[in-house]
Design a protein around this motif. Sequence first.
Motif, PDB file in Angstrom:
ATOM      1  N   LEU A  55     -12.982  -2.132 -24.827  1.00  0.00           N
ATOM      2  CA  LEU A  55     -12.619  -1.885 -23.437  1.00  0.00           C
ATOM      3  C   LEU A  55     -13.891  -1.668 -22.634  1.00  0.00           C
ATOM      4  O   LEU A  55     -14.947  -1.320 -23.188  1.00  0.00           O
ATOM      5  CB  LEU A  55     -11.701  -0.659 -23.335  1.00  0.00           C
ATOM      6  CG  LEU A  55     -10.220  -0.885 -23.660  1.00  0.00           C
ATOM      7  CD1 LEU A  55     -10.011  -1.285 -25.114  1.00  0.00           C
ATOM      8  CD2 LEU A  55      -9.389   0.342 -23.320  1.00  0.00           C
ATOM      9  N   ARG A  68      -4.198  -1.804 -19.378  1.00  0.00           N
ATOM     10  CA  ARG A  68      -5.104  -1.128 -20.298  1.00  0.00           C
ATOM     11  C   ARG A  68      -5.528  -1.999 -21.465  1.00  0.00           C
ATOM     12  O   ARG A  68      -6.413  -1.630 -22.235  1.00  0.00           O
ATOM     13  CB  ARG A  68      -4.454   0.155 -20.812  1.00  0.00           C
ATOM     14  CG  ARG A  68      -4.275   1.217 -19.744  1.00  0.00           C
ATOM     15  CD  ARG A  68      -3.718   2.486 -20.336  1.00  0.00           C
ATOM     16  NE  ARG A  68      -4.616   3.041 -21.358  1.00  0.00           N
ATOM     17  CZ  ARG A  68      -4.345   4.110 -22.081  1.00  0.00           C
ATOM     18  NH1 ARG A  68      -3.191   4.736 -21.933  1.00  0.00           N
ATOM     19  NH2 ARG A  68      -5.199   4.550 -22.981  1.00  0.00           N
ATOM     20  N   ALA A 103      -9.745  -6.291 -22.111  1.00  0.00           N
ATOM     21  CA  ALA A 103     -10.855  -5.960 -22.997  1.00  0.00           C
ATOM     22  C   ALA A 103     -11.417  -7.248 -23.574  1.00  0.00           C
ATOM     23  O   ALA A 103     -10.864  -8.335 -23.374  1.00  0.00           O
ATOM     24  CB  ALA A 103     -10.388  -5.055 -24.141  1.00  0.00           C
TER      25      ALA A 103
END
Lengths: 112, 112
Positions: free
Chosen positions: A39, A81, A84
């Motif tokens: 990330l 989220r 990445a």
Amino acid sequence: DAKTTQPNSMESNEEEPVHLPCNHSTISGTDYIHWYRQLPSQGPEYVIHGLTSNVNNRMASLAIAEDRKSSTLILHRATLRDAAVYYCILRGNTGTASKLTFGTGTRLQVTL
Amino acid sequence: DAGVTQSPTHLIKTRGQQVTLRCSPKSGHDTVSWYQQALGQGPQFIFQYYEEEERQRGNFPDRFSGHQFPNYSSELNVNALLLGDSALYLCASSTGLYNEQFFGPGTRLTVL
């Protein structure tokens, strides 16, 4: 070290499944297929690994081709989220295989 | 349970100087690996320590050295710094040589 090939980047919509491919045509019989992700502004984190059979955990699923020359990391419902860089890594479990050999990975963008 | 910690977070040095980076592994872990990550690249393996010994080394010059202490923490030393040593230095810990590696947030080294 056996080499892996991944697309440089992929895009996905939030809440949609994502399939991240990895080719590893020179994989040896003792190589495990590992996936790590990084990330932004963080160190890499382990996602999943497998040898021959498909694997599931709380983060993702790993689908391994029957000839083991390719695999796919599956994120069932991408969220913001999950944006990445995803690395597909081949790693044995003896001798000098303890290191992780990272390529350039696939940068996953997730949009609303 | 604290994860892998690294210090300092950021560091600025000039060419020719020496630097020491520190890593505390995740509780219960006995193996520490160090990686260098240049901007836009995947991490590159430097070396790995287990039982206070260097077990494996990547393609890095002797200017890069390390140490593991009895409490499993580790240091990475780089002598005679070059501009090209500017990178994010990542520490990873694991239980044994071949298990999942847990990464710290890294130390950002800038060499001027």
